[in-house]
Design a protein around this motif. Structure first.
Motif, PDB file in Angstrom:
ATOM      1  N   VAL A  58      -4.279  -5.216  -1.947  1.00  0.00           N
ATOM      2  CA  VAL A  58      -4.190  -5.609  -0.543  1.00  0.00           C
ATOM      3  C   VAL A  58      -3.251  -6.805  -0.433  1.00  0.00           C
ATOM      4  O   VAL A  58      -3.439  -7.826  -1.095  1.00  0.00           O
ATOM      5  CB  VAL A  58      -5.570  -5.994   0.030  1.00  0.00           C
ATOM      6  CG1 VAL A  58      -5.443  -6.378   1.500  1.00  0.00           C
ATOM      7  CG2 VAL A  58      -6.567  -4.872  -0.147  1.00  0.00           C
ATOM      8  N   ALA A  61      -2.043  -6.370   7.102  1.00  0.00           N
ATOM      9  CA  ALA A  61      -2.649  -6.025   5.814  1.00  0.00           C
ATOM     10  C   ALA A  61      -2.018  -4.729   5.324  1.00  0.00           C
ATOM     11  O   ALA A  61      -2.078  -3.708   6.006  1.00  0.00           O
ATOM     12  CB  ALA A  61      -4.149  -5.867   5.939  1.00  0.00           C
ATOM     13  N   ILE A  94      -2.325  -2.085   2.509  1.00  0.00           N
ATOM     14  CA  ILE A  94      -3.325  -1.653   1.532  1.00  0.00           C
ATOM     15  C   ILE A  94      -2.772  -0.451   0.773  1.00  0.00           C
ATOM     16  O   ILE A  94      -2.363   0.540   1.374  1.00  0.00           O
ATOM     17  CB  ILE A  94      -4.648  -1.290   2.224  1.00  0.00           C
ATOM     18  CG1 ILE A  94      -5.128  -2.471   3.074  1.00  0.00           C
ATOM     19  CG2 ILE A  94      -5.705  -0.915   1.190  1.00  0.00           C
ATOM     20  CD1 ILE A  94      -6.317  -2.176   3.952  1.00  0.00           C
ATOM     21  N   VAL A  97     -10.484  -7.778   2.909  1.00  0.00           N
ATOM     22  CA  VAL A  97      -9.619  -7.817   1.733  1.00  0.00           C
ATOM     23  C   VAL A  97     -10.452  -7.684   0.461  1.00  0.00           C
ATOM     24  O   VAL A  97     -10.141  -6.876  -0.425  1.00  0.00           O
ATOM     25  CB  VAL A  97      -8.779  -9.116   1.716  1.00  0.00           C
ATOM     26  CG1 VAL A  97      -8.069  -9.293   0.389  1.00  0.00           C
ATOM     27  CG2 VAL A  97      -7.779  -9.132   2.868  1.00  0.00           C
ATOM     28  N   GLN A 112      -1.306   4.813   1.102  1.00  0.00           N
ATOM     29  CA  GLN A 112      -1.059   3.419   1.482  1.00  0.00           C
ATOM     30  C   GLN A 112      -0.880   3.351   2.990  1.00  0.00           C
ATOM     31  O   GLN A 112      -0.551   4.344   3.626  1.00  0.00           O
ATOM     32  CB  GLN A 112       0.188   2.875   0.798  1.00  0.00           C
ATOM     33  CG  GLN A 112       1.471   3.493   1.303  1.00  0.00           C
ATOM     34  CD  GLN A 112       2.684   2.802   0.716  1.00  0.00           C
ATOM     35  OE1 GLN A 112       2.588   1.762   0.078  1.00  0.00           O
ATOM     36  NE2 GLN A 112       3.853   3.377   0.928  1.00  0.00           N
ATOM     37  N   PHE A 138     -11.802  -4.024  -0.102  1.00  0.00           N
ATOM     38  CA  PHE A 138     -10.852  -3.057  -0.653  1.00  0.00           C
ATOM     39  C   PHE A 138     -10.427  -3.415  -2.075  1.00  0.00           C
ATOM     40  O   PHE A 138     -10.198  -2.527  -2.892  1.00  0.00           O
ATOM     41  CB  PHE A 138      -9.649  -2.892   0.275  1.00  0.00           C
ATOM     42  CG  PHE A 138      -9.985  -2.122   1.516  1.00  0.00           C
ATOM     43  CD1 PHE A 138     -10.339  -0.782   1.448  1.00  0.00           C
ATOM     44  CD2 PHE A 138      -9.978  -2.727   2.752  1.00  0.00           C
ATOM     45  CE1 PHE A 138     -10.676  -0.061   2.580  1.00  0.00           C
ATOM     46  CE2 PHE A 138     -10.310  -2.018   3.896  1.00  0.00           C
ATOM     47  CZ  PHE A 138     -10.658  -0.681   3.808  1.00  0.00           C
ATOM     48  N   GLU A 139     -10.333  -4.693  -2.392  1.00  0.00           N
ATOM     49  CA  GLU A 139     -10.008  -5.089  -3.762  1.00  0.00           C
ATOM     50  C   GLU A 139     -11.134  -4.700  -4.721  1.00  0.00           C
ATOM     51  O   GLU A 139     -10.875  -4.320  -5.858  1.00  0.00           O
ATOM     52  CB  GLU A 139      -9.714  -6.584  -3.833  1.00  0.00           C
ATOM     53  CG  GLU A 139      -8.365  -6.941  -3.243  1.00  0.00           C
ATOM     54  CD  GLU A 139      -8.060  -8.424  -3.268  1.00  0.00           C
ATOM     55  OE1 GLU A 139      -8.991  -9.246  -3.455  1.00  0.00           O
ATOM     56  OE2 GLU A 139      -6.875  -8.767  -3.095  1.00  0.00           O
TER      57      GLU A 139
END
Length: 81
Positions: A59, A77, A79, A49, A31, A52-53
């Motif tokens: 996120v 952000a 993550i 966003v 993370q 990565f989702e």
């Protein structure tokens, strides 16, 4: 895609960071919290966003205001894998 990392000094130019480099940092640490400059377009940040989702990561994205001026803000952000 290249995004601009937050400035470390008011008069400095923001440095760029690629999605690949962000991804490597997350793989290494599990993370990470990233701070992005206000010069990034909101559209580009939303694409980051979504990117990565789509890879199954969580996120948490928000705008952080640190002063009273209209331009005193940055993006954060967080993550997580």
């Amino acid at each position: 895609m290249e995004l601009k990392a937050v400035r470390t000094e008011l008069n400095a130019k923001p440095k760029t960071i690629s999605l690949e480099k962000i991804e490597k940092e997350i793989e290494k640490e599990g993370q990470k919290i990233f701070y992005f400059d206000r010069e990034n377009s909101h559209k580009d940040l939303m694409e980051m966003v979504e990117y990565f989702e789509s890879k199954g990561l969580s996120v948490y994205f928000k705008e952080v205001r640190y002063g009273l001026d209209e331009n005193d803000y940055l993006y954060e952000a967080h993550i997580l894998s």
